[in-house]
Design a protein around this motif. Structure first.
Motif, PDB file in Angstrom:
ATOM      1  N   THR A   1     -17.250  19.431   9.226  1.00  0.00           N
ATOM      2  CA  THR A   1     -17.467  18.543  10.371  1.00  0.00           C
ATOM      3  C   THR A   1     -18.566  17.520  10.105  1.00  0.00           C
ATOM      4  N   GLN A   2     -19.629  17.925   9.427  1.00  0.00           N
ATOM      5  CA  GLN A   2     -20.746  17.014   9.211  1.00  0.00           C
ATOM      6  C   GLN A   2     -20.572  16.125   7.987  1.00  0.00           C
ATOM      7  N   VAL A   3     -20.107  16.684   6.877  1.00  0.00           N
ATOM      8  CA  VAL A   3     -20.052  15.932   5.624  1.00  0.00           C
ATOM      9  C   VAL A   3     -18.683  15.297   5.394  1.00  0.00           C
ATOM     10  N   ILE A   4     -17.622  16.087   5.487  1.00  0.00           N
ATOM     11  CA  ILE A   4     -16.301  15.550   5.162  1.00  0.00           C
ATOM     12  C   ILE A   4     -15.774  14.661   6.294  1.00  0.00           C
ATOM     13  N   LEU A   5     -15.844  15.132   7.516  1.00  0.00           N
ATOM     14  CA  LEU A   5     -15.297  14.363   8.634  1.00  0.00           C
ATOM     15  C   LEU A   5     -16.326  13.461   9.312  1.00  0.00           C
ATOM     16  N   GLY A   6     -17.597  13.810   9.220  1.00  0.00           N
ATOM     17  CA  GLY A   6     -18.602  13.116   9.997  1.00  0.00           C
ATOM     18  C   GLY A   6     -19.415  12.060   9.278  1.00  0.00           C
ATOM     19  N   SER A   7     -19.197  11.863   7.996  1.00  0.00           N
ATOM     20  CA  SER A   7     -20.008  10.897   7.260  1.00  0.00           C
ATOM     21  C   SER A   7     -19.432   9.490   7.366  1.00  0.00           C
ATOM     22  N   PRO A   8     -20.257   8.528   7.761  1.00  0.00           N
ATOM     23  CA  PRO A   8     -19.776   7.148   7.824  1.00  0.00           C
ATOM     24  C   PRO A   8     -19.650   6.500   6.444  1.00  0.00           C
ATOM     25  N   THR A   9     -20.171   7.166   5.401  1.00  0.00           N
ATOM     26  CA  THR A   9     -20.126   6.580   4.064  1.00  0.00           C
ATOM     27  C   THR A   9     -19.197   7.343   3.133  1.00  0.00           C
ATOM     28  N   SER A  10     -18.198   8.026   3.698  1.00  0.00           N
ATOM     29  CA  SER A  10     -17.227   8.713   2.849  1.00  0.00           C
ATOM     30  C   SER A  10     -15.844   8.696   3.476  1.00  0.00           C
ATOM     31  N   LYS A  11     -14.853   8.835   2.605  1.00  0.00           N
ATOM     32  CA  LYS A  11     -13.452   8.954   3.002  1.00  0.00           C
ATOM     33  C   LYS A  11     -12.889  10.113   2.201  1.00  0.00           C
ATOM     34  N   SER A  12     -12.354  11.117   2.907  1.00  0.00           N
ATOM     35  CA  SER A  12     -11.814  12.299   2.239  1.00  0.00           C
ATOM     36  C   SER A  12     -10.359  12.509   2.635  1.00  0.00           C
ATOM     37  N   TYR A  13      -9.583  12.957   1.653  1.00  0.00           N
ATOM     38  CA  TYR A  13      -8.156  13.167   1.870  1.00  0.00           C
ATOM     39  C   TYR A  13      -7.720  14.481   1.259  1.00  0.00           C
ATOM     40  N   LEU A  14      -6.883  15.204   1.996  1.00  0.00           N
ATOM     41  CA  LEU A  14      -6.233  16.370   1.418  1.00  0.00           C
ATOM     42  C   LEU A  14      -5.123  15.876   0.510  1.00  0.00           C
ATOM     43  N   ILE A  15      -4.960  16.535  -0.614  1.00  0.00           N
ATOM     44  CA  ILE A  15      -3.869  16.236  -1.536  1.00  0.00           C
ATOM     45  C   ILE A  15      -2.745  17.219  -1.198  1.00  0.00           C
ATOM     46  N   LEU A  16      -1.580  16.686  -0.858  1.00  0.00           N
ATOM     47  CA  LEU A  16      -0.446  17.524  -0.495  1.00  0.00           C
ATOM     48  C   LEU A  16       0.635  17.425  -1.557  1.00  0.00           C
ATOM     49  N   GLU A  17       1.201  18.564  -1.923  1.00  0.00           N
ATOM     50  CA  GLU A  17       2.394  18.555  -2.765  1.00  0.00           C
ATOM     51  C   GLU A  17       3.499  18.014  -1.871  1.00  0.00           C
TER      52      GLU A  17
ATOM     53  N   LYS B   1       2.392  21.268   1.080  1.00  0.00           N
ATOM     54  CA  LYS B   1       1.344  22.269   0.874  1.00  0.00           C
ATOM     55  C   LYS B   1       0.064  21.585   0.405  1.00  0.00           C
ATOM     56  N   PRO B   2      -1.070  21.851   1.053  1.00  0.00           N
ATOM     57  CA  PRO B   2      -2.351  21.327   0.557  1.00  0.00           C
ATOM     58  C   PRO B   2      -2.699  21.981  -0.783  1.00  0.00           C
ATOM     59  N   ILE B   3      -2.992  21.132  -1.772  1.00  0.00           N
ATOM     60  CA  ILE B   3      -3.333  21.671  -3.095  1.00  0.00           C
ATOM     61  C   ILE B   3      -4.740  21.279  -3.537  1.00  0.00           C
ATOM     62  N   GLY B   4      -5.388  20.388  -2.806  1.00  0.00           N
ATOM     63  CA  GLY B   4      -6.722  19.962  -3.203  1.00  0.00           C
ATOM     64  C   GLY B   4      -7.272  18.923  -2.242  1.00  0.00           C
ATOM     65  N   ILE B   5      -8.402  18.383  -2.633  1.00  0.00           N
ATOM     66  CA  ILE B   5      -9.082  17.367  -1.825  1.00  0.00           C
ATOM     67  C   ILE B   5      -9.664  16.315  -2.762  1.00  0.00           C
ATOM     68  N   THR B   6      -9.669  15.083  -2.307  1.00  0.00           N
ATOM     69  CA  THR B   6     -10.289  14.002  -3.062  1.00  0.00           C
ATOM     70  C   THR B   6     -11.057  13.111  -2.097  1.00  0.00           C
ATOM     71  N   SER B   7     -12.139  12.547  -2.580  1.00  0.00           N
ATOM     72  CA  SER B   7     -13.018  11.779  -1.691  1.00  0.00           C
ATOM     73  C   SER B   7     -13.640  10.598  -2.412  1.00  0.00           C
ATOM     74  N   LEU B   8     -13.940   9.595  -1.638  1.00  0.00           N
ATOM     75  CA  LEU B   8     -14.872   8.543  -2.033  1.00  0.00           C
ATOM     76  C   LEU B   8     -16.112   8.781  -1.189  1.00  0.00           C
ATOM     77  N   VAL B   9     -17.249   8.960  -1.843  1.00  0.00           N
ATOM     78  CA  VAL B   9     -18.491   9.253  -1.137  1.00  0.00           C
ATOM     79  C   VAL B   9     -19.551   8.222  -1.516  1.00  0.00           C
ATOM     80  N   HIS B  10     -20.602   8.194  -0.736  1.00  0.00           N
ATOM     81  CA  HIS B  10     -21.696   7.234  -0.949  1.00  0.00           C
ATOM     82  C   HIS B  10     -21.146   5.806  -1.046  1.00  0.00           C
ATOM     83  N   ILE B  11     -20.210   5.502  -0.160  1.00  0.00           N
ATOM     84  CA  ILE B  11     -19.612   4.160  -0.160  1.00  0.00           C
ATOM     85  C   ILE B  11     -20.680   3.160   0.248  1.00  0.00           C
ATOM     86  N   ASP B  12     -20.873   2.177  -0.601  1.00  0.00           N
ATOM     87  CA  ASP B  12     -21.874   1.123  -0.389  1.00  0.00           C
ATOM     88  C   ASP B  12     -21.120  -0.204  -0.277  1.00  0.00           C
ATOM     89  N   PRO B  13     -20.818  -0.642   0.960  1.00  0.00           N
ATOM     90  CA  PRO B  13     -20.014  -1.856   1.119  1.00  0.00           C
ATOM     91  C   PRO B  13     -20.691  -3.126   0.604  1.00  0.00           C
TER      92      PRO B  13
END
Length: 175
Positions: free
Chosen positions: A51-67, A72-84
Motif C-alpha cells: 500500500t505504501q511503496v508499490i501502490l502509494g508512491s508518486p514516483t513509481s509505476k508497478s505492474y504485475l506480469i501475467l502469463e 496467472k500472475p508470474i512476477g512484478i516489474t516496476s519503474l521506481v525513483h521516476i524523475d520527470p
C-alpha cells in the motif's frame, strides 16, 4: 499493444494481489537475488509495503506480469525513483513463479517495460542494480543493451561472502 506481448501482459497491482506477492516475498529462493537483506515478512508488513511503496508512491509505476493465456500472475516489474525533470528512472523485475524462470519471460517483460519507459514516458535513461553473483540477470541486461556504469564493491553479504552490486543503465537512444 502497449502492455502485452506474445506471452505476457501487464496490469496494475491491486490489494487483491497481496497474497501472491506475499508468497513471493517470503520465498527466499525468489528473493535471494533481489533484496539486500533476506528476511521473512508478516502478511501485515507485506500489506503495508504494497500500500505504501508499490501502490502509494508518486514516483513509481508497478505492474504485475501475467502469463497471457491463463492470466496467472508470474512476477512484478516496476519503474521506481521516476524523475520527470531529468527523465530518469530505475527498473526492477522479479519473476516470482519459479516454474517460469529461464524461459524468457523476464526478457519479454523487461522489453515491454523499456518500450513504455522510452516510447511512452519519453524517459532519457533507465538504470538498474544487480548483485554480481546474479550472472543470468547480468547477461540478460547486457543483451538488452544495458551498459555497466559502475559497481559498489563488497556491498552485499549473502551466503557467507561479500558481493558487489553492479550499476547498469541504458539510454533512450540506445534502445
Amino acid at each position: 499493444m502497449l502492455f502485452e506481448s506474445a506471452r505476457i501482459s501487464f496490469r496494475k497491482m491491486t490489494l487483491e494481489d497481496i497474497p501472491i506477492y506475499h508468497s513471493w516475498r517470503n520465498d527466499l529462493e525468489v528473493m535471494r537475488t533481489t533484496l539486500p537483506m533476506l528476511d521473512l515478512h508478516t502478511f501485515e508488513s507485506t500489506t503495508d509495503f504494497v500500500t505504501q511503496v508499490i501502490l502509494g508512491s508518486p514516483t513509481s509505476k508497478s505492474y504485475l506480469i501475467l502469463e497471457k493465456e491463463t492470466q496467472k500472475p508470474i512476477g512484478i516489474t516496476s519503474l521506481v525513483h521516476i524523475d520527470p525533470k531529468n527523465r530518469n528512472a530505475e527498473c526492477i523485475i522479479d519473476i516470482g513463479e519459479k516454474a517460469y524462470w529461464g524461459k524468457g519471460f523476464g526478457k519479454e517483460a523487461l522489453k515491454l517495460l523499456l518500450d513504455y519507459a522510452f516510447l511512452e514516458m519519453n524517459l532519457h535513461r533507465v538504470s538498474l542494480r544487480v548483485f554480481s553473483f546474479n550472472e543470468n540477470a547480468t547477461s540478460l541486461y547486457e543483451k538488452l543493451g544495458f551498459k555497466h556504469e559502475g559497481r559498489s564493491r563488497q556491498a552485499i553479504f549473502r551466503e557467507g561472502k561479500w558481493h558487489d552490486i553492479l550499476h547498469m543503465g541504458i539510454l533512450q537512444e540506445e534502445w
